[in-house]
Design an enzyme around this catalytic site. Structure first.
Site, short mmCIF file in Angstrom:
data_model
loop_
_atom_site.label_atom_id
_atom_site.label_comp_id
_atom_site.label_asym_id
_atom_site.label_seq_id
_atom_site.Cartn_x
_atom_site.Cartn_y
_atom_site.Cartn_z
N SER A 232 10.75 -53.39 30.75
CA SER A 232 9.96 -52.19 30.98
C SER A 232 10.06 -51.73 32.44
O SER A 232 11.16 -51.54 32.94
CB SER A 232 8.51 -52.43 30.54
OG SER A 232 7.80 -51.21 30.46
N ASP B 234 11.07 -47.70 20.37
CA ASP B 234 10.26 -47.83 21.59
C ASP B 234 9.57 -46.49 21.86
O ASP B 234 10.22 -45.48 22.07
CB ASP B 234 11.20 -48.19 22.76
CG ASP B 234 10.47 -48.40 24.08
OD1 ASP B 234 9.24 -48.19 24.14
OD2 ASP B 234 11.13 -48.78 25.06
N HIS C 129 8.30 -51.56 21.77
CA HIS C 129 8.56 -51.69 23.20
C HIS C 129 8.59 -53.13 23.72
O HIS C 129 9.52 -53.53 24.41
CB HIS C 129 7.50 -50.89 23.98
CG HIS C 129 7.70 -50.91 25.46
ND1 HIS C 129 8.84 -50.39 26.06
CD2 HIS C 129 6.93 -51.39 26.48
CE1 HIS C 129 8.75 -50.56 27.38
NE2 HIS C 129 7.62 -51.16 27.66
#
Length: 414
Positions: free
Chosen positions: A230, A324, A358
């Site tokens: 991320s 995501d 995600h």
């Protein structure tokens, strides 16, 4: 009446990333039972799952080969009772602050008709194998925790960077160290005496951390690896671009441009990409979907935020989830690959996971479809379908280990 027995094989204690086999013996032939799992994380949030099974003619339920007929998942799912656990409080992500203690998962067998509990057992899922050293790090400005595996070193070295939100996450770092790596779980804000809300991030801090790992007597060089997810993917890409000695970089669902906080390195300033707030959408669940909010850093107007990965002398593994909802990680990995190719570099691979969300974490982690987002300030959708997401985590975990061993000058005799 036969005694009902619940077995967790090969034993009730195992490392968190390990698969176990659940068997129920001594049931009446073809009897239906409900298996329930429950854990309490380090913030006191309760996670639960359940599944309905029917015993065979011998009164046996074997979760590794038997079909779940209903509940939190259906079909043959050996670890379904773990990955399908959902929080009792909405939008909570599983938290493990203390890796010195196991995560306790209670597995219970209930009569499907009356709900009466027939038998239960607790699976103790450890993070550190016996003999591993966990060493808090306060070295110059560097803050974090170093994990050193048992056995005779030196070992390949890795820096583990977690996601936005501050503090320190040690789960992945400790579990990677079990595989024969020295791993520094590196904090970069909101931890000990590090700034709680930094106005910018100083890349020289990460350079100091890289030097610390490279020079550690238990680390076999010359190069080290970086694992990121991320927000921290931009940091990992910057480290690979500007520092020598970064040999292998794992980028999980990230952006190839700087985001959220300005990034400084010597006389270079990379501003964060300006989010297109108007592109946020509200889902039926009233959760915010910010998939399209982060712009493409490759566009001319955003180039100041684009990380110059063409400078890197490094192997990259880009892992992306096709569902995501945090941002368009598929596009960002594609752009990164295009840049590397345009500069004659083929030292990268992209692996894409359909229907995954995600947070691609370590295997068997409870699925997190939505949670609080530090930059947005409220809960957002993170996407994915539980079963596909769990399969992606399992596949990626093996890929990451193989990638790091191959490019850190070892196929480990550990």
């Amino acid at each position: 009446m036969a005694q009902i027995r619940l077995k967790i094989l090969p034993g009730v204690r195992c490392l968190f990333d390990k698969l176990v086999q659940v068997k129920v013996e001594g049931l009446a032939p073809h009897k239906q039972v409900e298996l329930r799992s429950r854990l309490v994380d380090d913030k006191g949030v309760i996670f639960k799952a359940s599944a309905l099974y029917q015993a065979d003619e011998n009164g046996l339920v074997d979760v590794s080969s038997g079909l779940s007929l209903g509940g939190s998942y259906t079909g043959v799912e050996p670890m379904g009772l773990w990955w399908s656990m959902a929080p009792g409080t909405p939008h909570k992500k599983f938290v493990k602050k203390n890796v010195l203690t196991p995560t306790l998962v209670e597995i219970a067998v209930h009569n499907s008709g009356t709900g009466e509990m027939l038998v239960s057992e607790t699976n103790e899922r450890e993070y550190m194998m016996e003999g591993m050293r966990r060493i808090p790090v306060r070295e110059g400005r560097v803050r974090g925790v170093l994990f050193i595996p048992p056995g005779t070193g030196p070992f390949p070295g890795i820096i583990d960077l977690y996601t936005l939100g501050g503090g320190l996450n040690e789960q992945r770092a400790s579990l990677l160290a079990n595989k024969g790596f020295v791993v520094l779980a590196l904090a970069y804000y909101g931890y000990q005496d590090l700034p709680k809300n930094p106005k910018n991030l100083d890349l020289e801090y990460f350079e100091e951390a890289a030097n610390f790992v490279q020079k550690h007597p238990e680390v076999r060089g010359p190069g080290i690896g970086v694992v990121s997810m991320s927000h921290s993917v931009a940091l990992a890409l910057s480290m690979a671009s500007y520092f020598s000695g970064i040999t292998a970089t794992v980028c999980i669902n990230g952006c190839n441009g700087n985001t959220v906080i300005p990034l400084h390195y010597k006389d270079i300033v990379m501003p964060p990409l300006r989010p297109a707030i108007w592109k946020a959408r509200i889902r039926k669940s009233w959760l915010i979907d910010i998939h399209d909010v982060t712009p493409d850093p490759s566009l001319k107007k955003n180039r100041a935020s684009l990380i110059p990965i063409e400078k890197a002398d490094c192997h990259f593994l880009f892992a992306v989830s096709e569902d995501d909802r945090n941002w368009n990680s598929v596009l960002f990995a594609k752009r990164a690959a295009e840049i590397l190719k345009s500069h004659g570099k083929e030292s990268f691979q992209v692996v894409s996971y359909p229907k995954a969300g995600h947070f691609l974490e370590v295997p068997h982690m409870p699925f997190c479809p939505s949670s609080f987002h530090a930059a947005v300030g409220r809960a957002v959708a993170f996407g994915g379908e539980p079963k596909a997401h769990s399969a992606a985590q399992l596949d990626l975990w093996e890929r990451v280990q193989e990638f790091l061993k191959r490019h850190l000058n070892t196929m480990s005799t550990y």
